[in-house]
Design a protein around this motif. Structure first.
Motif, mmCIF file in Angstrom:
data_model
loop_
_atom_site.group_PDB
_atom_site.id
_atom_site.type_symbol
_atom_site.label_atom_id
_atom_site.label_comp_id
_atom_site.label_asym_id
_atom_site.label_seq_id
_atom_site.Cartn_x
_atom_site.Cartn_y
_atom_site.Cartn_z
ATOM 1 N N LEU A 1 0.833 -1.206 0.000
ATOM 2 C CA LEU A 1 0.000 0.000 0.000
ATOM 3 C C LEU A 1 0.872 1.262 0.000
ATOM 4 N N LYS A 2 2.022 1.185 0.671
ATOM 5 C CA LYS A 2 2.946 2.330 0.696
ATOM 6 C C LYS A 2 3.485 2.661 -0.701
ATOM 7 N N VAL A 3 3.631 1.635 -1.549
ATOM 8 C CA VAL A 3 4.306 1.832 -2.843
ATOM 9 C C VAL A 3 3.352 1.799 -4.035
ATOM 10 N N VAL A 4 2.060 1.581 -3.777
ATOM 11 C CA VAL A 4 1.151 1.297 -4.898
ATOM 12 C C VAL A 4 1.092 2.449 -5.915
ATOM 13 N N GLU A 5 1.213 3.678 -5.443
ATOM 14 C CA GLU A 5 1.161 4.806 -6.394
ATOM 15 C C GLU A 5 2.392 4.845 -7.279
ATOM 16 N N ARG A 6 3.495 4.376 -6.717
ATOM 17 C CA ARG A 6 4.703 4.353 -7.525
ATOM 18 C C ARG A 6 4.709 3.160 -8.490
ATOM 19 N N VAL A 7 4.108 2.058 -8.062
ATOM 20 C CA VAL A 7 4.047 0.860 -8.919
ATOM 21 C C VAL A 7 3.142 1.115 -10.125
ATOM 22 N N PHE A 8 2.054 1.865 -9.887
ATOM 23 C CA PHE A 8 1.096 2.143 -10.970
ATOM 24 C C PHE A 8 1.034 3.644 -11.203
ATOM 25 N N PRO A 9 1.989 4.180 -11.950
ATOM 26 C CA PRO A 9 2.032 5.641 -12.152
ATOM 27 C C PRO A 9 0.753 6.136 -12.821
ATOM 28 N N ALA A 10 0.437 7.379 -12.563
ATOM 29 C CA ALA A 10 -0.778 7.977 -13.129
ATOM 30 C C ALA A 10 -0.779 7.859 -14.648
ATOM 31 N N ALA A 11 -1.964 7.636 -15.200
ATOM 32 C CA ALA A 11 -2.103 7.519 -16.650
ATOM 33 C C ALA A 11 -1.554 8.762 -17.334
ATOM 34 N N LYS A 12 -0.934 8.558 -18.482
ATOM 35 C CA LYS A 12 -0.445 9.684 -19.279
ATOM 36 C C LYS A 12 -1.623 10.554 -19.728
ATOM 37 N N GLU A 13 -1.298 11.766 -20.086
ATOM 38 C CA GLU A 13 -2.363 12.678 -20.511
ATOM 39 C C GLU A 13 -3.142 12.168 -21.725
ATOM 40 N N ASP A 14 -2.469 11.408 -22.557
ATOM 41 C CA ASP A 14 -3.165 10.924 -23.757
ATOM 42 C C ASP A 14 -4.234 9.882 -23.415
ATOM 43 N N GLY A 15 -4.264 9.469 -22.150
ATOM 44 C CA GLY A 15 -5.329 8.594 -21.669
ATOM 45 C C GLY A 15 -5.402 7.260 -22.379
ATOM 46 N N GLY A 16 -6.466 6.541 -22.115
ATOM 47 C CA GLY A 16 -6.724 5.307 -22.826
ATOM 48 C C GLY A 16 -5.767 4.176 -22.534
ATOM 49 N N GLU A 17 -4.926 4.338 -21.527
ATOM 50 C CA GLU A 17 -3.933 3.313 -21.264
ATOM 51 C C GLU A 17 -4.302 2.395 -20.098
ATOM 52 N N SER A 18 -5.573 2.293 -19.819
ATOM 53 C CA SER A 18 -5.983 1.371 -18.759
ATOM 54 C C SER A 18 -5.560 -0.045 -19.092
ATOM 55 N N PRO A 19 -4.976 -0.750 -18.128
ATOM 56 C CA PRO A 19 -4.676 -2.152 -18.399
ATOM 57 C C PRO A 19 -5.964 -2.979 -18.482
ATOM 58 N N ALA A 20 -5.877 -4.124 -19.148
ATOM 59 C CA ALA A 20 -7.038 -5.011 -19.216
ATOM 60 C C ALA A 20 -7.309 -5.634 -17.847
ATOM 61 N N ALA A 21 -6.231 -5.958 -17.133
ATOM 62 C CA ALA A 21 -6.404 -6.634 -15.842
ATOM 63 C C ALA A 21 -5.198 -6.420 -14.944
ATOM 64 N N VAL A 22 -5.441 -6.557 -13.646
ATOM 65 C CA VAL A 22 -4.364 -6.540 -12.646
ATOM 66 C C VAL A 22 -4.622 -7.706 -11.693
ATOM 67 N N THR A 23 -3.620 -8.553 -11.478
ATOM 68 C CA THR A 23 -3.742 -9.547 -10.407
ATOM 69 C C THR A 23 -3.100 -8.963 -9.152
#
Lengths: 241, 241
Positions: free
Chosen positions: B51-73
């Motif tokens: 939980l401490k590192v989750v923001e760093r592991v999943f950086p904010a989406a780029k401005e161009d958007g649309g880069e959502s992953p299909a899935a996360v385990t």
């Protein structure tokens, strides 16, 4: 950017590289916590087709920049080297054009990412007898669609292009033939890599990455290793995040 | 975006998932030409550190958007379930906090990527005898740092969080124990997965992706397959690129 990217661009020997014991999966495992291996293998492709799609395979860098990959492997030639008059002739690319296509692919990558290490890989040697036993398409001629001698010409051309462009090259065709019974030890169908063949290629690529200073020892580790966590005050390691 | 991304977020059982026969490499191979598997395993981590590192592991989406992953385990709990008074006690996270941390991680992911399928995976069962034979740190107590019973409580909690959050879950703890001699068949050191254990988990994840419509059959193929190339006019398949 947390982790560097390493692209694997090539034909079926790249596309299959995450199968059991595959050279791509082994690299991903070696560089876990350090680099993302990105699989861009296209089964059956030759350099002519690769060149047609290269801009789509490597989209332009985002505006935020800084996303150059650490390395790209470029591994084509096994299909270019299909003999023109035999059953897989539609995949054939003449030797002269093969060299030119490789130069164009290298030039595209250098232009897009001047700092990225480009590693050319020559086609592997061919075991002609096995190629007759494992046809990919109907072959009633009794003649293999690829020969080791011709694959060697493409391998030599690939090495020449690498020298000319001053980039790294793995001469897989020569390297594999140093291994006793390479025909069956390194290849399973006379073209694609066995477990040992995958190991040979994995080690060659790992060595080249080391030479470029982007090997397992040199790359930064993503987030603190468990060894860096103080059992008496574990959260200290995570304060900055 | 050419290919969908699938992130694997977890502890050592995720970090090691591209080793020989690993569940992550098997997914990358299954989805070749279709999705990029992104390895985000952090050996030794519990949900508190995750939980401490989750923001760093999943950086904010780029401005161009649309880069959502299909899935996360999301695969944590094996370290949270270390017993507090034993040799790996510094990794322990109380059951109630484990549930809360999982909820927070899920909530973070849902907030960042509302369309992404989130798959929770429970910790595996524990073979206590083997845990004494393969200590990770010095253990002179004669008592294992993890027990199967306690791992089961964390697995149950994980399943509950998934239901509460209405997301998918793989109850690996229960699933593996259905296999005869799971202690040695599915685990090699009483915690980490053997070749068979990796196969079991791979198949479970592949099934969940199928259920979500993002399995091998459903995802789009990146660039023409060789079967779609007309031998009489190969370049036709590449005209649009």
């Amino acid at each position: 950017m947390i982790r560097q990217k390493i692209f694997l661009f090539g034909d079926s020997i790249t596309e299959e590289s995450f199968s059991d014991g595959g050279w791509g999966a082994s690299l991903a495992d070696l560089l876990r916590r350090k680099a993302d291996l990105v699989l861009r293998g296209y089964s059956g492709y030759n350099t002519r087709w690769a060149l047609k799609v290269v801009e789509r395979v490597f989209p332009a860098a985002k505006e935020d920049g800084g996303e150059s990959p650490a390395a790209v492997t470029v591994f084509f030639g096994a299909n270019d080297a299909c003999l023109p008059e035999r059953c897989s002739g539609f995949q054939h690319v003449p030797l002269h054009e093969y060299k030119q296509n490789l130069r164009s692919i290298v030039s595209f990558l250098k232009n897009r990412w001047p700092q990225t290490a480009i590693i050319l890989i020559t086609p592997p040697p061919i075991h002609e007898e096995a190629r007759l036993r494992y046809p990919y398409i109907e072959n009633t001629t009794g003649l293999p669609e690829r020969t080791n001698e011709v694959a060697g010409l493409y391998a030599k051309a690939c090495v020449e292009v690498a020298k000319e462009c001053q980039i790294l090259v793995i001469d897989l065709w020569s390297k594999m033939q140093q291994i006793p019974n390479w025909q069956t030890e390194c290849l399973w169908d006379g073209l694609h890599l066995s477990r040992l063949g995958n190991k040979v290629l994995f080690e060659e690529v790992a060595n080249k990455l080391n030479e470029e200073g982007i090997g397992a020892e040199e790359l930064a580790v993503d987030l603190p290793l468990i060894e860096a966590v103080d059992p008496k005050d574990p959260l200290k390691a995570f304060h900055e995040f």
